[in-house]
Write a protein that holds these residues in place. Sequence first.
Motif, mmCIF file in Angstrom:
data_model
loop_
_atom_site.group_PDB
_atom_site.id
_atom_site.type_symbol
_atom_site.label_atom_id
_atom_site.label_comp_id
_atom_site.label_asym_id
_atom_site.label_seq_id
_atom_site.Cartn_x
_atom_site.Cartn_y
_atom_site.Cartn_z
ATOM 1 N N ALA A 180 20.924 -34.557 17.883
ATOM 2 C CA ALA A 180 21.886 -35.662 17.938
ATOM 3 C C ALA A 180 23.312 -35.157 17.731
ATOM 4 O O ALA A 180 24.251 -35.588 18.420
ATOM 5 N N LEU A 181 23.484 -34.225 16.810
ATOM 6 C CA LEU A 181 24.807 -33.646 16.599
ATOM 7 C C LEU A 181 25.281 -32.869 17.825
ATOM 8 O O LEU A 181 26.460 -32.932 18.201
ATOM 9 N N VAL A 182 24.379 -32.124 18.452
ATOM 10 C CA VAL A 182 24.761 -31.349 19.638
ATOM 11 C C VAL A 182 25.258 -32.271 20.742
ATOM 12 O O VAL A 182 26.278 -32.004 21.402
ATOM 13 N N VAL A 226 15.368 -23.442 15.236
ATOM 14 C CA VAL A 226 16.232 -22.335 15.665
ATOM 15 C C VAL A 226 16.955 -22.682 16.958
ATOM 16 O O VAL A 226 18.158 -22.432 17.119
ATOM 17 N N SER A 227 16.239 -23.295 17.891
ATOM 18 C CA SER A 227 16.872 -23.681 19.155
ATOM 19 C C SER A 227 17.967 -24.716 18.942
ATOM 20 O O SER A 227 19.084 -24.585 19.470
ATOM 21 N N SER A 228 17.684 -25.747 18.154
ATOM 22 C CA SER A 228 18.679 -26.804 17.939
ATOM 23 C C SER A 228 19.886 -26.285 17.172
ATOM 24 O O SER A 228 21.041 -26.607 17.519
ATOM 25 N N ALA A 229 19.660 -25.485 16.134
ATOM 26 C CA ALA A 229 20.784 -24.961 15.355
ATOM 27 C C ALA A 229 21.624 -23.979 16.172
ATOM 28 O O ALA A 229 22.863 -23.960 16.063
ATOM 29 N N ALA A 230 20.969 -23.162 16.997
ATOM 30 C CA ALA A 230 21.720 -22.227 17.833
ATOM 31 C C ALA A 230 22.553 -22.958 18.879
ATOM 32 O O ALA A 230 23.690 -22.566 19.172
ATOM 33 N N GLN A 231 22.019 -24.023 19.448
ATOM 34 C CA GLN A 231 22.798 -24.803 20.415
ATOM 35 C C GLN A 231 23.971 -25.510 19.753
ATOM 36 O O GLN A 231 25.053 -25.612 20.335
ATOM 37 N N LEU A 232 23.781 -25.988 18.525
ATOM 38 C CA LEU A 232 24.903 -26.592 17.806
ATOM 39 C C LEU A 232 25.960 -25.551 17.483
ATOM 40 O O LEU A 232 27.166 -25.811 17.597
ATOM 41 N N LEU A 233 25.534 -24.346 17.095
ATOM 42 C CA LEU A 233 26.490 -23.284 16.805
ATOM 43 C C LEU A 233 27.268 -22.879 18.048
ATOM 44 O O LEU A 233 28.468 -22.574 17.979
ATOM 45 N N SER A 234 26.599 -22.877 19.202
ATOM 46 C CA SER A 234 27.291 -22.520 20.443
ATOM 47 C C SER A 234 28.191 -23.630 20.957
ATOM 48 O O SER A 234 29.048 -23.376 21.814
ATOM 49 N N ALA A 235 28.013 -24.856 20.459
ATOM 50 C CA ALA A 235 28.863 -25.970 20.883
ATOM 51 C C ALA A 235 30.043 -26.207 19.960
ATOM 52 O O ALA A 235 30.912 -27.034 20.280
ATOM 53 N N LEU A 236 30.110 -25.522 18.830
ATOM 54 C CA LEU A 236 31.213 -25.758 17.882
ATOM 55 C C LEU A 236 32.551 -25.330 18.446
ATOM 56 O O LEU A 236 33.598 -25.877 18.054
ATOM 57 N N HIS A 237 32.559 -24.358 19.352
ATOM 58 C CA HIS A 237 33.845 -23.900 19.883
ATOM 59 C C HIS A 237 34.511 -24.961 20.759
ATOM 60 O O HIS A 237 35.711 -24.879 21.033
#
Length: 770
Positions: A180-182, A226-237
Motif C-alpha cells: 500500500a505504501l509503494v 523482502v520484495s515489498s520492502a525492496a520495492q518501497l526502498l527503490s521508490a523512495l527516490h
Amino acid sequence: MSLADSLLAPLLTALDTRIGVREALQAAKSQDVMRRASEAGDADAIRALEKSIASWLGTSPAQNADEPAWAVGADVAHAFVEQCGWSVVEAHGHAWVQRAMTHLEHVAAKGVPPALLVSVAPLARLAVFDVMGRESEAHPDFHRAVTAPHLTRMGHAVVSVCEACQAGPSSRAFAQLLDALVLHVRLYPHTYRTHVARMHALCMQTLFGPYAAMDASVTPRSAAVVSSAAQLLSALHLTGAASTTSVERDAMTYAGSQKLSQAQLWAATMQEMLDGLASSLHGCAPSVPWAAWGVPAPLAAMPLAWTAPVPDYAISLPACLRRCEMLLGRRDAPGVLLWFMSAPTPRAVPVPVARCVAIATAMIQARVSRDDAPVDQLRHEEAIVPRLREMGTQLLVHVATTCQQACWVPMHAAQSLHAVCAMAERAAGAQERLCALGALYHLLSPDSAACAAVPLDPAGPLVQRIARLCVQTQSAYVVQEPASWTCAPPLKRVRAFESDAVHVSSRAPQDAILVKTSDALEAVRYAMQLYVGLFGMLASSAAPGHRDLARTGALGLVGLVEALVDARILDASNEDMVQLCEHGIHALTMLATTHTGALIASILPRVHAVLCRGAQSRVLRVRRACVLGTSALLPVLRPRVPPLVDVVDSSALEERIPEADAQDRVPLPTPAWHGADTVASTWTTVADVAPLGPVGMAPRLAAPAPAPAPASVPAPASAPTFSAPPEASTPAPPLPAAPLASANGTVDDDDEEEAMPTLDMQASDEEGSD
C-alpha cells in the motif's frame, strides 16, 4: 423481490449470523452474485449488503481483537467494488476511508495485540487501493473531494502502522501494508516527502537489520516481505526534487548543499548496497585476492549499519555469507540488490554497471588460496566459495538483462564470459555446472525469454570454447564411460570419429541417461539450446576448428535426442526426463530448420526418422513435440516449387469473360504489360524491353547492332524468348512494320482465346513470311 429469494441471501445470512462468512464470501465471488443482483435491480439485497459492510467496518477495536471483523468487512467491500464497479466507491468511498483512517490511527497510537494488526492490512488495502488508488485520478471531482483531503493523514497512519507491525508475527499482513505504501509513494510522491526518513529507516531495518550482528543462525525474511520492502526502498527516490542543473544531474560528482535529486537518492542507495556486498565478500573469503580483482574493501565505516567481522572464522564467515545471500538472493528467492535494480525508474539514473560487472566477475572466478590461510579458515571457505560463484552468475545475468547494451563493453573488458566458461569447466558438482551453463544460455542464446544478446566475435576463441563446452556436456549422455566396458577393445586400427565405448559397452545409452540427476538433466538442456544458438557462427567456418565442432555437436545432438526418444522406461511420471526430451526435440528441430549447409543436409534424413519414431511414443508430450517437429521439418525435406515470376501476365493464359474483364482491370507492375492491347502491339512492346538476367550474373559486353535489312527484302519478325538470358546489354531494335501488319491481319479479333499469347511468345515462320 424478498431477501429470502435474493441471490445474496446466503451471504447476507452468513454476515448476520457471523457463521461461515469466509465460505459464503468465496461462493459469492465465484458465482459473481453481487453483479448479478445489481443488474437484476435487487435494491433491497444491495441495501442490506451495504448495511452489513458498514456494520462490520464499524466494529470497535475491543471486539475486533476477538474476531477480525475489519478484515471481513474490507474483504466483502473489496469484492463488492470488483463486481459492481466505481459507482460503489462513489457512493460509499468517503465513509470507508474515514472508518479505515480512524482504525489505523487508533492502532498506530496504542499498543495492540497482534491479531488486531493482522486485521488492519485488508482495511488499508481497501482504503489505499480501491478508494484512493489509481482509479481515483480518473475522476477529478471524487479525487478533489475525498482523496486529496485524506492523503497526508492516511500516509502518516499507514507508516505508523507499518512501524508497529514490523515485529509482528504475520509477514503477509506486513507485506500488504508495504505494498500500500509503494502504491501511494508512486502515485503521490510529493505528499510522502515528509515521511521519507521514517520509510527509509523502516526499509533498512526490515531488510538489513536482522543481519547487523554477527549471527549465522538468523531467520531470513519471507520472500513477500523482502520484495515489498525492496520495492518501497527503490521508490523512495521519487520523493526527491527534480533537478535541472548539470551539477545536480550527476550523482557521482555531487558535493554541495543543494537539494538532492531523484537520481542522487537512487545512486546513494545503490552505492551503499554495493559497499555492503564488497565488505561481505571480504568477510566471506579473506584468502581470495578481492582487491587485485577490482573489488577493494570500503574505506569508510561498515555500510548498512553492520558490525565488522569478528576474529572467529566459524562465526564471521557464515554470517557474511548470509549477508551476501540477502543482497544477491538464495536459490529459492531473489535478493534485495536484484529487486532494487529491477524496479523501473521514471528518470534516468546513474547505474554503476562497470562496478557490478567487476564484482560479479570476481565472484565467478573466486578460488581458495592455500598460501598463508589457517586450516580452519580454509575449511569454511571451501564450503562458501562455490556458493559465491553461483551468486556471481546470478548477478552477472541480472545486470546484463537489465542494462543490455550498456554492459557489453565492461563484460568483454573484464573477460566475464571466459570466467563463466572456466567455472563450467572446473565445476566441482552438477549444481555449479548448471549455474554456469544457465548463465551462458541467458547471456547468449536468442531462444531465452530474457536474453541479454551479448555479441560475440565469430572468429574469436570464445565461440569455440563455449561450443566445446556444450559438445562435452552432450557427449556425456551418449558416449559411455570406460568403467562400463565389459571387454578390451578389439585389436584394430584406430579410426577418426569412432568411439569403442559405444560398441563394446554392455549398457545401452538409454540406461546411462536414466541414471542422471535432475541438475545434470537441466545442464544438458541448457547446453543443447546454447549450441543451437551458436551453430550459425560455427557453420560460417570463420576460424579453424569451427567445422569439427559443428559436425561433432550436430551429430551428438542427434544421437542424444535419439537416445531420449528410444528410452525404454521413459514415462510421464519422470518429469525431468520428459522435459529434457521435449527441449531436445525442439533444439533439434530448430537446428534443422533455421540453418543451411551440407552438414544439415546430411543429418536431415536421420532427424526425420527420429522424429517419426518419436511420434509413435506412448508419452503424450513427447508425441506432441515430435509431431510439431515433423510438421516444421517437412517444408525443408520436400520444398514446394516457388511461383514463377516473369514479365508475362499469368492471368492472360486463363479464360476470360469480357464483362468481368471490363469491370476488373488491375495494372501489373511489369514493364511488358500496358493494358488490353493486341498481340502485335504486345510483341512490339516486349521487343523494346530487354528481359532481366539471372540475379548475380555480370552483364555481357555490348554486341554490335545488327545491320538493317534491305527495304526490298524484309526480314522475318521473331520475338525474343523469355527463358534465355539477354545477348546484349542494349535493347533490341524495333521490328519492321511490314511483318507486323501481316501478323496483325492473321489474328481473329472475334476469338479472344486465339488472341492470347503463348508461353514462349514466338511467332511462327509462316506467320512472319506472310
